[in-house]
Structure formats: C-alpha cells, structure tokens
Scaffold this motif. Structure first.
Motif, PDB file in Angstrom:
ATOM      1  N   GLY A 167       0.819  -1.212   0.000  1.00 22.14           N
ATOM      2  CA  GLY A 167       0.000   0.000   0.000  1.00 22.14           C
ATOM      3  C   GLY A 167       0.849   1.255   0.000  1.00 22.14           C
ATOM      4  O   GLY A 167       0.569   2.215  -0.730  1.00 22.14           O
ATOM      5  N   LEU A 168       1.909   1.261   0.797  1.00 20.17           N
ATOM      6  CA  LEU A 168       2.795   2.432   0.852  1.00 20.17           C
ATOM      7  C   LEU A 168       3.557   2.644  -0.451  1.00 20.17           C
ATOM      8  O   LEU A 168       3.781   3.781  -0.865  1.00 20.17           O
ATOM      9  N   SER A 169       3.953   1.562  -1.111  1.00 20.52           N
ATOM     10  CA  SER A 169       4.705   1.729  -2.353  1.00 20.52           C
ATOM     11  C   SER A 169       3.797   2.087  -3.531  1.00 20.52           C
ATOM     12  O   SER A 169       4.215   2.806  -4.429  1.00 20.52           O
ATOM     13  N   ILE A 170       2.568   1.608  -3.527  1.00 21.62           N
ATOM     14  CA  ILE A 170       1.651   1.898  -4.635  1.00 21.62           C
ATOM     15  C   ILE A 170       0.953   3.251  -4.436  1.00 21.62           C
ATOM     16  O   ILE A 170       0.715   3.982  -5.382  1.00 21.62           O
ATOM     17  N   TYR A 171       0.630   3.589  -3.196  1.00 26.27           N
ATOM     18  CA  TYR A 171      -0.123   4.810  -2.889  1.00 26.27           C
ATOM     19  C   TYR A 171       0.613   5.673  -1.854  1.00 26.27           C
ATOM     20  O   TYR A 171       0.060   6.007  -0.804  1.00 26.27           O
ATOM     21  N   PRO A 172       1.854   6.071  -2.104  1.00 25.19           N
ATOM     22  CA  PRO A 172       2.603   6.805  -1.077  1.00 25.19           C
ATOM     23  C   PRO A 172       1.961   8.144  -0.695  1.00 25.19           C
ATOM     24  O   PRO A 172       1.951   8.506   0.485  1.00 25.19           O
ATOM     25  N   GLU A 173       1.424   8.873  -1.669  1.00 27.69           N
ATOM     26  CA  GLU A 173       0.824  10.180  -1.361  1.00 27.69           C
ATOM     27  C   GLU A 173      -0.448  10.030  -0.527  1.00 27.69           C
ATOM     28  O   GLU A 173      -0.645  10.738   0.457  1.00 27.69           O
ATOM     29  N   GLY A 185       0.400   8.852   2.885  1.00 25.89           N
ATOM     30  CA  GLY A 185       1.142   9.914   3.560  1.00 25.89           C
ATOM     31  C   GLY A 185       0.216  10.981   4.124  1.00 25.89           C
ATOM     32  O   GLY A 185       0.520  11.627   5.128  1.00 25.89           O
ATOM     33  N   GLU A 186      -0.912  11.174   3.459  1.00 28.89           N
ATOM     34  CA  GLU A 186      -1.910  12.143   3.928  1.00 28.89           C
ATOM     35  C   GLU A 186      -2.731  11.591   5.100  1.00 28.89           C
ATOM     36  O   GLU A 186      -3.426  12.334   5.772  1.00 28.89           O
ATOM     37  N   ASN A 187      -2.684  10.287   5.312  1.00 33.13           N
ATOM     38  CA  ASN A 187      -3.470   9.622   6.360  1.00 33.13           C
ATOM     39  C   ASN A 187      -2.572   8.883   7.347  1.00 33.13           C
ATOM     40  O   ASN A 187      -2.735   7.693   7.571  1.00 33.13           O
TER      41      ASN A 187
END
Length: 184
Positions: free
Chosen positions: A143-149, A152-154
């Motif tokens: 999840g962090l590598s596919i959706y970092p932004e 990061g906001e959550n």
C-alpha cells in the motif's frame, strides 16, 4: 417400566475427542481463511493502482483490511484454544475416573503428555504469527509503495493499521498462555 438411561463415560470421552478434533480443524480453516483474505486484498491493491480513477478509490479502507483480518484470526485462534482447553479438561476428568485401576497412561491427565502436546501445538501459533507478520508487512508495504501520497496524507490511519497489526501478532504469540495444563 424402563430403567434409567445414561451415557457411558467411554462414549462421553469419544464424543469430547471428536469435538476436540473438530476445533483443531477449525483452527486450520481459520489460517486458510486468513491467507485467502490477505491474498485477495493484495490483489485488490495491485488492481486498483493509481490511474485515472485512483483518486476515487478508498485505498485507505483497504489498508485497514490487513489488521482487521489478522485481528479476526487472533480472535478465532483464541476461541479455538479456549474450547480445546475446556474439552481437554473434561477428557482429563474422565481419565481420572477409577484412577490407576488399569495402569493405563492418561494423555490429558499426565503432565508429561500434556506438555508435549502443547509444545507441538505451539507450531500452529508460530505459523499463524508468521502469516500475520508477513501478511500485514507485505500488505502495508504494498500500500505504501503503490499509494505513497494517499497514505502519507493519512498517517493516523496508517499508524492505527500498524498498531492493530502488532496487537494481533502479540495476541497470537500469547495464545499458549491459555493452553490446557493438567491439574497437579
């Protein structure tokens, strides 16, 4: 006139052991369910990777699915362990009937046999803990590598997911605490 009807101790013993085996099978099925859920959530994360509609996909909620699945596995493992312990206590009390009348060993009553059984069952707990650590680690890392932004906001949501994952892992590692131990 019919006499009193009762169930012989041997039949009660057999029935209790059948129930113990059913509970052990349920523990194994819970592991299979957990693996299925984690693989499905990983597939969903990859399938929903950023693109045209990615801004509308609630990936944050999918990330919470990993710790929720591991928490459910911990609860199911605890339930099975408590049921097995209760049934083994019952079987142990049946083994104590007419104690030493035949000189037969008692699997659930003699501490040496019960301790060996608990040590062997501990490998199920290790397997569950490895699956939970790996499933949560891979899922959260994906999840962090596919959706970092987005993640990061959550940060509070991500922190909650990590905390719940660690709590479920701890619960699985502590489950031997609730294992059957014969009365001395």
């Amino acid at each position: 006139m019919a006499g009193k009807s009762y169930v012989d101790a041997n039949y009660r013993f057999i029935a209790a052991y059948q129930e113990i085996n059913a509970r052990i099978a349920q523990r194994q099925q819970a592991l299979a369910l957990y693996v299925t859920l984690v693989v499905s959530m990983l597939a969903a994360l990859v399938a929903l990777k950023p693109g045209v509609i990615a801004g509308h996909v609630p990936v944050e909620w999918l990330i919470l699915g990993f710790p929720v699945a591991s928490t459910c596995l911990a609860f199911l493992n605890f339930k099975a362990e408590r049921a097995i312990t209760n049934l083994r206590r019952f079987v142990s009390s049946l083994e104590r009937l007419e104690l030493d009348s035949h000189g037969l060993p008692s699997y659930n009553t003699d501490p040496q046999w019960a301790a060996v059984a608990n040590k062997a069952r501990r490998f199920h707990d290790f397997a569950a803990a490895v699956l939970v650590a790996g499933g949560n680690g891979i899922g959260l890392a994906a999840g962090l590598s596919i959706y970092p932004e987005r993640l990061g906001e959550n940060v509070p949501l991500l922190g909650s997911a990590v905390l719940i994952s660690l709590l479920s892992l701890t619960a699985l590692l502590l489950s031997p605490k609730w294992s059957f131990r014969p009365d001395e």
